[in-house]
Motif scaffolding. Structure first.
Motif, PDB file in Angstrom:
ATOM      1  N   SER A 169      47.710  42.529  41.084  1.00 24.91           N
ATOM      2  CA  SER A 169      47.204  41.631  42.118  1.00 24.91           C
ATOM      3  C   SER A 169      45.978  42.275  42.747  1.00 24.91           C
ATOM      4  CB  SER A 169      48.260  41.345  43.186  1.00 24.91           C
ATOM      5  OG  SER A 169      48.620  42.548  43.859  1.00 24.91           O
ATOM      6  N   PHE A 170      45.200  41.480  43.452  1.00 27.02           N
ATOM      7  CA  PHE A 170      43.972  41.986  44.052  1.00 27.02           C
ATOM      8  C   PHE A 170      43.612  41.135  45.256  1.00 27.02           C
ATOM      9  CE2 PHE A 170      43.020  39.023  40.666  1.00 27.02           C
ATOM     10  CZ  PHE A 170      42.200  38.101  41.296  1.00 27.02           C
ATOM     11  N   LEU A 171      42.720  41.648  46.061  1.00 28.30           N
ATOM     12  CA  LEU A 171      42.163  40.893  47.169  1.00 28.30           C
ATOM     13  C   LEU A 171      40.960  40.108  46.672  1.00 28.30           C
ATOM     14  CD1 LEU A 171      42.168  43.641  49.956  1.00 28.30           C
ATOM     15  CD2 LEU A 171      43.855  41.834  49.625  1.00 28.30           C
ATOM     16  N   ASN A 172      40.836  38.859  47.108  1.00 31.30           N
ATOM     17  CA  ASN A 172      39.663  38.077  46.749  1.00 31.30           C
ATOM     18  C   ASN A 172      38.405  38.783  47.247  1.00 31.30           C
ATOM     19  OD1 ASN A 172      40.329  35.435  45.372  1.00 31.30           O
ATOM     20  ND2 ASN A 172      41.764  35.352  47.091  1.00 31.30           N
ATOM     21  N   GLY A 173      37.397  38.824  46.400  1.00 27.43           N
ATOM     22  CA  GLY A 173      36.175  39.541  46.702  1.00 27.43           C
ATOM     23  C   GLY A 173      36.143  40.936  46.120  1.00 27.43           C
ATOM     24  N   TYR A 174      37.295  41.410  45.598  1.00 29.42           N
ATOM     25  CA  TYR A 174      37.391  42.757  45.029  1.00 29.42           C
ATOM     26  C   TYR A 174      37.800  42.705  43.557  1.00 29.42           C
ATOM     27  CZ  TYR A 174      37.099  44.472  49.829  1.00 29.42           C
ATOM     28  OH  TYR A 174      36.674  44.740  51.119  1.00 29.42           O
ATOM     29  N   GLU A 175      37.481  41.622  42.876  1.00 28.45           N
ATOM     30  CA  GLU A 175      37.872  41.464  41.484  1.00 28.45           C
ATOM     31  C   GLU A 175      37.311  42.558  40.582  1.00 28.45           C
ATOM     32  OE1 GLU A 175      38.176  37.226  43.073  1.00 28.45           O
ATOM     33  OE2 GLU A 175      37.059  39.066  43.484  1.00 28.45           O
ATOM     34  N   LEU A 176      36.173  43.119  40.926  1.00 27.78           N
ATOM     35  CA  LEU A 176      35.509  44.112  40.076  1.00 27.78           C
ATOM     36  C   LEU A 176      35.973  45.530  40.368  1.00 27.78           C
ATOM     37  CD1 LEU A 176      31.867  42.725  40.202  1.00 27.78           C
ATOM     38  CD2 LEU A 176      33.735  42.088  38.671  1.00 27.78           C
ATOM     39  N   TYR A 177      36.907  45.689  41.309  1.00 28.04           N
ATOM     40  CA  TYR A 177      37.289  47.022  41.761  1.00 28.04           C
ATOM     41  C   TYR A 177      38.796  47.238  41.651  1.00 28.04           C
ATOM     42  CZ  TYR A 177      32.634  46.745  43.822  1.00 28.04           C
ATOM     43  OH  TYR A 177      31.280  46.592  44.011  1.00 28.04           O
ATOM     44  N   VAL A 178      39.173  48.524  41.684  1.00 28.62           N
ATOM     45  CA  VAL A 178      40.575  48.899  41.829  1.00 28.62           C
ATOM     46  C   VAL A 178      40.665  49.884  42.991  1.00 28.62           C
ATOM     47  CG1 VAL A 178      41.147  48.539  39.408  1.00 28.62           C
ATOM     48  CG2 VAL A 178      40.384  50.790  40.156  1.00 28.62           C
ATOM     49  N   ILE A 179      41.790  49.861  43.671  1.00 28.21           N
ATOM     50  CA  ILE A 179      42.033  50.770  44.789  1.00 28.21           C
ATOM     51  C   ILE A 179      43.364  51.444  44.521  1.00 28.21           C
ATOM     52  CG2 ILE A 179      42.113  51.014  47.287  1.00 28.21           C
ATOM     53  CD1 ILE A 179      40.851  48.253  47.537  1.00 28.21           C
ATOM     54  N   ASP A 180      43.316  52.695  44.068  1.00 23.22           N
ATOM     55  CA  ASP A 180      44.524  53.415  43.680  1.00 23.22           C
ATOM     56  C   ASP A 180      45.234  53.986  44.899  1.00 23.22           C
ATOM     57  OD1 ASP A 180      43.696  52.914  41.114  1.00 23.22           O
ATOM     58  OD2 ASP A 180      42.778  54.881  40.827  1.00 23.22           O
ATOM     59  N   VAL A 190      39.781  53.302  49.462  1.00 20.37           N
ATOM     60  CA  VAL A 190      41.153  53.707  49.744  1.00 20.37           C
ATOM     61  C   VAL A 190      41.253  54.243  51.169  1.00 20.37           C
ATOM     62  CG1 VAL A 190      40.911  56.084  48.918  1.00 20.37           C
ATOM     63  CG2 VAL A 190      43.129  54.925  48.736  1.00 20.37           C
ATOM     64  N   ASN A 191      42.449  54.164  51.739  1.00 24.96           N
ATOM     65  CA  ASN A 191      42.726  54.634  53.105  1.00 24.96           C
ATOM     66  C   ASN A 191      41.849  53.935  54.146  1.00 24.96           C
ATOM     67  OD1 ASN A 191      44.617  56.457  52.071  1.00 24.96           O
ATOM     68  ND2 ASN A 191      43.077  58.070  51.831  1.00 24.96           N
ATOM     69  N   ASP A 192      41.517  52.701  53.890  1.00 23.11           N
ATOM     70  CA  ASP A 192      40.690  51.925  54.810  1.00 23.11           C
ATOM     71  C   ASP A 192      41.044  50.446  54.634  1.00 23.11           C
ATOM     72  OD1 ASP A 192      38.816  51.316  56.709  1.00 23.11           O
ATOM     73  OD2 ASP A 192      37.109  51.348  55.318  1.00 23.11           O
ATOM     74  N   TRP A 193      41.026  49.711  55.719  1.00 19.09           N
ATOM     75  CA  TRP A 193      41.337  48.290  55.632  1.00 19.09           C
ATOM     76  C   TRP A 193      40.175  47.543  54.979  1.00 19.09           C
ATOM     77  CZ3 TRP A 193      45.969  46.142  56.488  1.00 19.09           C
ATOM     78  CH2 TRP A 193      46.915  46.912  57.173  1.00 19.09           C
ATOM     79  N   GLN A 194      40.526  46.675  54.029  1.00 17.99           N
ATOM     80  CA  GLN A 194      39.535  45.863  53.323  1.00 17.99           C
ATOM     81  C   GLN A 194      39.847  44.389  53.572  1.00 17.99           C
ATOM     82  OE1 GLN A 194      37.067  47.482  51.749  1.00 17.99           O
ATOM     83  NE2 GLN A 194      38.055  49.466  52.170  1.00 17.99           N
ATOM     84  N   TYR A 195      38.840  43.549  53.457  1.00 12.02           N
ATOM     85  CA  TYR A 195      39.062  42.115  53.595  1.00 12.02           C
ATOM     86  C   TYR A 195      38.038  41.353  52.759  1.00 12.02           C
ATOM     87  CZ  TYR A 195      35.215  42.329  57.020  1.00 12.02           C
ATOM     88  OH  TYR A 195      34.014  42.540  57.640  1.00 12.02           O
ATOM     89  N   GLY A 196      38.428  40.152  52.384  1.00  8.72           N
ATOM     90  CA  GLY A 196      37.553  39.267  51.627  1.00  8.72           C
ATOM     91  C   GLY A 196      37.830  37.829  52.012  1.00  8.72           C
ATOM     92  N   TYR A 197      36.812  36.993  51.915  1.00 10.27           N
ATOM     93  CA  TYR A 197      36.958  35.586  52.286  1.00 10.27           C
ATOM     94  C   TYR A 197      36.029  34.743  51.416  1.00 10.27           C
ATOM     95  CZ  TYR A 197      32.702  36.694  54.909  1.00 10.27           C
ATOM     96  OH  TYR A 197      31.448  37.114  55.263  1.00 10.27           O
ATOM     97  N   GLY A 198      36.261  33.439  51.452  1.00 12.27           N
ATOM     98  CA  GLY A 198      35.417  32.557  50.659  1.00 12.27           C
ATOM     99  C   GLY A 198      36.042  31.184  50.504  1.00 12.27           C
TER     100      GLY A 198
END
Length: 458
Positions: free
Chosen positions: A343-354, A415-423
């Motif tokens: 699963s992923f956050l919208n806006g972060y499709e090109l990334y991974v957060i381990d 990582v270790n930081d809050w992320q958000y995406g919208y659209g």
């Protein structure tokens, strides 16, 4: 499609007077259209049985719930339920099902990336799989499933599987065997993206997994599942040279047993594109029991809750929360947890957060652009494909979450930081459980783009 057709008629009339305060007894359940499916499979999804007493003013809700349950089996394209109340205070239900096509033999041509957007971004056509896929749904008319898959290309894979369904107060079981090998694989995450390696003279990784599970349906909407699995990984020394923590430290082989328990309470109107209802899913997994040297030892707790609410005739709201906790502070890279994989956050499709712990929440507001419709294809000789149902939904979404990891690589800044995406986007929902999503997303770092997803569930 589970949410694409609402067809039920009601005749709660006795002597031309409403009888909404009265009860009726189920006299008979007449089932038609099931040329392959056993009647017990259909009866298993009903919230009533012959001889039950039903309150007349609740029959419409009962019919709607039963129809959703039947469509959620993914055995039928269409389901209609009609009923007639008799003069002796009994009721007769007429259930008609339109069975799907159950034999699938078709070629595989697919991208091996985490999602379509990641593949389009890389432009690497070597990350393509091809092969053949064989699946028999509703085997013996009992909702059993047999799967065989052979993949070549980016990943070589042989998969065999059998699934038996659960019935009320009775268990089901299944077994899987999966063998795979590849000369390319992601061996590390740098700058929030997986880094791939390709070996020309040797296989990068050979892996095989076997599992067997038992499942119990303790109620119409409650399921328990106990799974025992064996996992085995062999990787080349070249991969370990690049990342000594790809498996356990400096080891090029990893094997372990895994015990998994899952509990699910699912009362959504559709498992594919829900618009109403809720689901709770809890999971506890022990990986490793100290049987082998350099064996993994990790305990995982995970849980999710999603809620779907009808705000108006054409407006719906959906929220889903997910949390995960692993006792190991540093999992082997091959078993990466975090965001960007399943699963992923919208806006972060090109990334991974381990990371080994995470919390995410996804929200969306839906507007029904085109209400569910059915189109008959007169030229189609196969009845299972002669009618197509479809609908379009506009949506606005906002996702946020965080993934935690001890001592991450300095370049992995998400990582270790809050992320958000919208659209915003548009979803196309059609038969055989197909959902296409076309989204335009913006993330916290003001990166934006157009992303395409297939069978994306919130």
């Amino acid at each position: 499609m589970n949410s694409l057709l609402a067809n039920a008629s009601a005749l709660p009339v006795k002597n031309n007077e409403q009888v909404n305060d009265e009860y009726v007894t189920v006299q008979q359940i007449v089932i038609t259209g099931n040329k392959i499916t056993k009647q017990r499979v259909i009866l298993n999804e009903l919230i009533f049985k012959q001889g039950d007493r039903l309150l007349v003013n609740r029959i419409g809700q009962v019919v709607k719930r039963c129809r959703h349950n039947l469509l959620n089996t993914s055995l039928f394209n269409f389901v209609s339920i009609h009923y007639t109340i008799q003069s002796d205070d009994t009721i007769v239900f007429h259930i008609n099902v339109d069975e799907r096509w159950y034999w699938w033999v078709f070629p595989i041509f697919e991208v091996a990336d985490r999602n379509l957007s990641s593949f389009f971004n890389s432009g690497d056509w070597s990350r393509v799989n091809y092969g053949v896929y064989l699946k028999r749904d509703n085997f013996r008319g009992r909702n059993e499933k047999i799967i065989a898959r052979i993949r070549l290309g980016f990943t070589t894979q042989i998969l065999l599987g059998y699934l038996s369904p659960e019935y009320n107060k009775r268990g089901g079981w299944g077994a899987f065997f999966n063998f795979s090998m590849s000369d390319q694989l992601p061996y590390a995450t740098l700058s929030n993206q997986p880094v791939f390696t390709g070996l020309e003279t040797e296989m990068a990784q050979v892996a095989y997994h076997g599992s067997i599970y038992y499942s119990l349906r303790s109620g119409l909407y409650q399921r328990h599942k106990l799974d025992v699995a064996y996992h085995h990984f062999n990787v080349s020394d070249s991969v370990i040279d690049l990342n000594p923590h790809y498996l356990t430290t400096d080891a090029n082989k990893l094997q372990f047993l895994e015990l998994r328990y899952e509990y699910t309470y699912d009362k959504r109107d559709s498992k594919i594109y829900p618009l109403k209802g809720s689901r709770v899913k809890l999971e506890a997994v022990q990986s490793g029991f100290g049987l082998w040297q350099d064996e993994l030892n990790n305990f995982k707790l995970a849980g999710s809750y999603d809620k779907h609410v009808r705000l108006h005739e054409s407006w719906h709201w959906t929220s889903m929360a997910y949390g995960e906790y692993n006792t190991s502070n540093s999992l082997p890279y091959v078993l990466n947890a975090g965001s960007g994989y399943e699963s992923f956050l919208n806006g972060y499709e090109l990334y991974v957060i381990d990371g080994t712990r995470q919390f995410t929440m996804k929200n969306q507001l839906l507007f029904t652009l085109l209400h569910p419709r059915v189109k008959s294809l007169g030229f189609m000789p196969l009845t299972q494909f002669a009618k197509v149902n479809y609908a379009f939904y506009l949506k606005a979404f906002y996702d946020f979450g965080s993934v935690w990891q001890e001592n991450p690589p300095i370049t992995n800044t998400f990582v270790n930081d809050w992320q958000y995406g919208y659209g915003a986007g548009i979803d196309f929902v059609t038969f055989y459980d197909m959902v296409w999503s076309f989204n335009y997303s913006v993330n916290k770092h003001r990166q934006h783009g157009f992303f395409v997803h297939f069978n994306l569930a919130i």
